[in-house]
Scaffold this active site. Structure first.
Site, mmCIF file in Angstrom:
data_model
loop_
_atom_site.group_PDB
_atom_site.id
_atom_site.type_symbol
_atom_site.label_atom_id
_atom_site.label_comp_id
_atom_site.label_asym_id
_atom_site.label_seq_id
_atom_site.Cartn_x
_atom_site.Cartn_y
_atom_site.Cartn_z
ATOM 1 N N LYS A 1 1.072 -1.228 0.069
ATOM 2 C CA LYS A 1 -0.340 -0.090 -0.016
ATOM 3 C C LYS A 1 1.095 0.902 -0.237
ATOM 4 O O LYS A 1 2.410 1.287 0.259
ATOM 5 C CB LYS A 1 -0.789 -0.007 0.932
ATOM 6 N N ASN B 1 -1.488 -0.392 6.604
ATOM 7 C CA ASN B 1 -1.226 -1.282 7.804
ATOM 8 C C ASN B 1 -0.801 -2.356 6.604
ATOM 9 O O ASN B 1 -0.345 -3.191 6.401
ATOM 10 C CB ASN B 1 -2.167 -1.938 8.035
ATOM 11 N N HIS C 1 -2.059 -5.792 1.166
ATOM 12 C CA HIS C 1 -2.841 -6.561 1.349
ATOM 13 C C HIS C 1 -2.422 -7.852 1.189
ATOM 14 O O HIS C 1 -2.189 -8.042 0.130
ATOM 15 C CB HIS C 1 -3.867 -6.047 0.510
ATOM 16 N N GLU D 1 -9.444 -10.686 -7.790
ATOM 17 C CA GLU D 1 -8.224 -9.487 -7.079
ATOM 18 C C GLU D 1 -7.443 -9.710 -7.863
ATOM 19 O O GLU D 1 -6.769 -8.261 -8.905
ATOM 20 C CB GLU D 1 -8.183 -9.401 -5.969
HETATM 21 P P1 CMP Z 1 -7.504 -4.377 3.911
HETATM 22 O O1 CMP Z 1 -6.579 -6.364 4.370
HETATM 23 O O2 CMP Z 1 -6.574 -4.011 2.185
HETATM 24 O O3 CMP Z 1 -8.615 -5.727 4.105
HETATM 25 C C1 CMP Z 1 -9.360 -3.934 4.042
HETATM 26 C C2 CMP Z 1 -8.769 -2.710 4.489
HETATM 27 O O4 CMP Z 1 -9.058 -1.262 5.148
HETATM 28 C C3 CMP Z 1 -7.865 -3.585 5.415
HETATM 29 O O5 CMP Z 1 -6.595 -3.722 5.149
HETATM 30 C C4 CMP Z 1 -7.436 -1.809 5.844
HETATM 31 O O6 CMP Z 1 -6.625 -0.532 5.640
HETATM 32 C C5 CMP Z 1 -8.744 -0.760 6.072
HETATM 33 N N1 CMP Z 1 -8.999 -1.340 7.866
HETATM 34 C C6 CMP Z 1 -9.927 -2.349 7.745
HETATM 35 N N2 CMP Z 1 -11.046 -2.140 9.110
HETATM 36 C C7 CMP Z 1 -10.301 -0.308 9.118
HETATM 37 C C8 CMP Z 1 -10.913 -0.298 10.282
HETATM 38 N N3 CMP Z 1 -11.499 -0.226 11.573
HETATM 39 N N4 CMP Z 1 -10.725 1.489 10.411
HETATM 40 C C9 CMP Z 1 -9.939 1.374 9.732
HETATM 41 N N5 CMP Z 1 -9.368 1.114 8.341
HETATM 42 C C10 CMP Z 1 -10.048 -0.545 8.378
#
Ligand code: CMP
Length: 140
Positions: free
Chosen positions: A9, A112, A115, A126
């Protein structure tokens, strides 16, 4: 053999850990079979995270995902979906196990770093989303 999609990301690219993340995947026996650096339009970020569109964090998430370059890739190997998810750690870095990518590098549940597809059906959607021949968000 299984294939999955991973994305480094915008925060991972900004932190200069593209090589570190890919290296962790490769050391775990996964093979990079497709890879590119790209930037998502808002529409493509919204389409990718369509399943989350009713969530309160949807707007913030799509804004974050369009904030800079990303590195999507297809990884192949035995049990690739689970392997990638184990290497990433829990979505929230505060809950992620020691030694995982998110524990080591992520700043928040949103930013984070990485993904990974969560099931065979999402992996198929995806991988095609970023690398399919005629999909709008795959680019050229
Ligand atoms: P990802 O695994 O890409 O899937 C969905 C994404 O949404 C997740 O990683 C985070 O980047 C984001 N995400 C999931 N939960 C939350 C949350 N409670 N608040 C903000 N972002 C979130």
């Amino acid at each position: 053999m299984e294939r999955t999609l991973s994305i480094i990301k915008p925060d991972g690219v900004k932190k200069n850990i593209v090589g570190e993340v890919i290296s962790r995947f490769e050391k775990a026996g996964l093979k990079v079979v497709a890879l590119k650096m790209t930037e998502l339009s808002t529409a493509c970020a919204e389409g990718f995270y369509e399943v989350h569109k009713e969530r309160p964090f949807f707007g913030s998430l799509t804004e974050f995902m369009t904030s800079g370059p990303i590195v999507p890739m297809i990884l192949e190997g035995d049990d690739a979906i689970k392997k990638v998810r184990d290497l990433m750690g829990a979505t929230n870095p505060a809950d992620a196990a020691e030694g995982t990518i998110r524990k080591d590098f992520a700043d928040s549940i949103e930013a984070n770093i990485v993904h990974g597809s969560d099931a065979p059906e999402t992996a198929a959607f995806e991988t095609a989303y970023f690398f399919g021949k005629e999909t709008e968000c795959a680019g050229s």
